[in-house]
Design an enzyme around this catalytic site. Sequence first.
Site: not given
Ligand code: S3P
Length: 447
Positions: A29, A326, A353
């Site tokens: 992220s 996750d 996902k």
């Molecule tokens: C993420 C947000 C999450 C997560 C993804 C990374 C991010 O997704 O599942 O692996 O970096 O903002 P969502 O925004 O769909 O919940």
Amino acid sequence: MSSHGAPIPMISAKCGPLSGIADVPGDKSISHRSLILGAMAVGETRITGLLEGDDVLDTARAMRSFGAEVEKVADVYVVHGVGVGGFAEPDHVIDCGNSGTGVRLLMGAMATTDISVTFTGDASLNGRPMARVTDPLALFGTQSVGRRGGRLPMTLVGAADPIPVRYTVPMPSAQVKSAVLLAGLNAPGKTVVIEHEATRDHTERMLKGFGAEITVEDTDAGRVITLTGQPELRPQTIAVPRDPSSAAFPVCAALITEGSDVLVPGIGLNPTRAGLFTTLREMGADLTYENERTEGGEPVADLRARFSPNLKGIEVDPTRAASMIDEYPVLSVVAAFAEGQTVMRGVKELRVKESDRIDAMAKGLRANGVEVDEGEDWWIVTGRGHGNVPGGGTCAARLDHRIAMSFIVLGMGTEAPVTVDDGGPITTSFPIFEPLMASLGAKITRA
Ligand code: S3P
């Protein structure tokens, strides 16, 4: 990129104790955000510890296509940004590969600049919903047209005269929140985003670091984030912390593998990300935080995970879901080795996902002798206890890195080996997974 090679079947077999130090890669992220915000700053941003997984490398390529310079000099990624509103129109389709974070953040970042961009991805990404991002972006004046159901490939026409937006995010999603905030950067005035459940807050923290005026208030209506548009972002020097979502795999593997003792150093324990570790401790995991410290404004610790023969199934606190979203796939693997049921509720987001993660895990666990019940937004794994999980099944990874890694962890504790039909997607987030786990003592072979 979307061109995956031939499937790479992998077999994971019961191994001796896992031991040693697991140096997991940088946070996915934060890596995406470092490149995008670096590209929107004026001047040179320097990034160390960037995750060199396919997802992030696709975002780096995209930033070059938007006119920023991104180069690797020794161990440092150096980004020469073009400033807020300074993106050029790419002369080709932007391929985000497998990455929902990449495409959704990029859509937000370009939405308020007067350029048109066509986005695509692999078969997994092209099946995922994008209306959750294009709906709020339309409020700024951004137009979009894609395939039916709001799917990629999709073209966005950025708003030439964007207006600021006030938006309540209807689902717990840091990607949607972040897309709106990034779009708000090039809108005049104040963009306000409200979320009912706190999701990962890296965008807010990093925008502050890059010099944007941004405030966050906890109110009865939720978390209210207010961003003042059209700042000049100042370039930063960023040390990306190691990814707690990647740390989850060696940690969980150690808990279910007899005699194990593994140290996973330098893991970010931002409360919006660390829910898995709290949950595992509630289940009776021998998991300790050592050398707790603060690095770059984030709580960090070395995680020590030891074999835990007496794990108990629990009802996972649903208010914690966003902070471990996750990690449910690998949690369900640990749950298979616990005594009793592990109940996971309020997790509808798992169905959109990289794959439908409830369906993918339920089918693969059942194929290995574990009972799973499921509904639209919940699932229950009935644990069999240590030494009683049969294994011997084949699991489909469905182009989903976390599904592939979760089943490889499963095989480390089952009586018979577990086969995963394709370990190829693992390189999206954890390119060194196989050699790292092998160095701890795991037995993973390519079929
Ligand atoms: C993420 C947000 C999450 C997560 C993804 C990374 C991010 O997704 O599942 O692996 O970096 O903002 P969502 O925004 O769909 O919940």
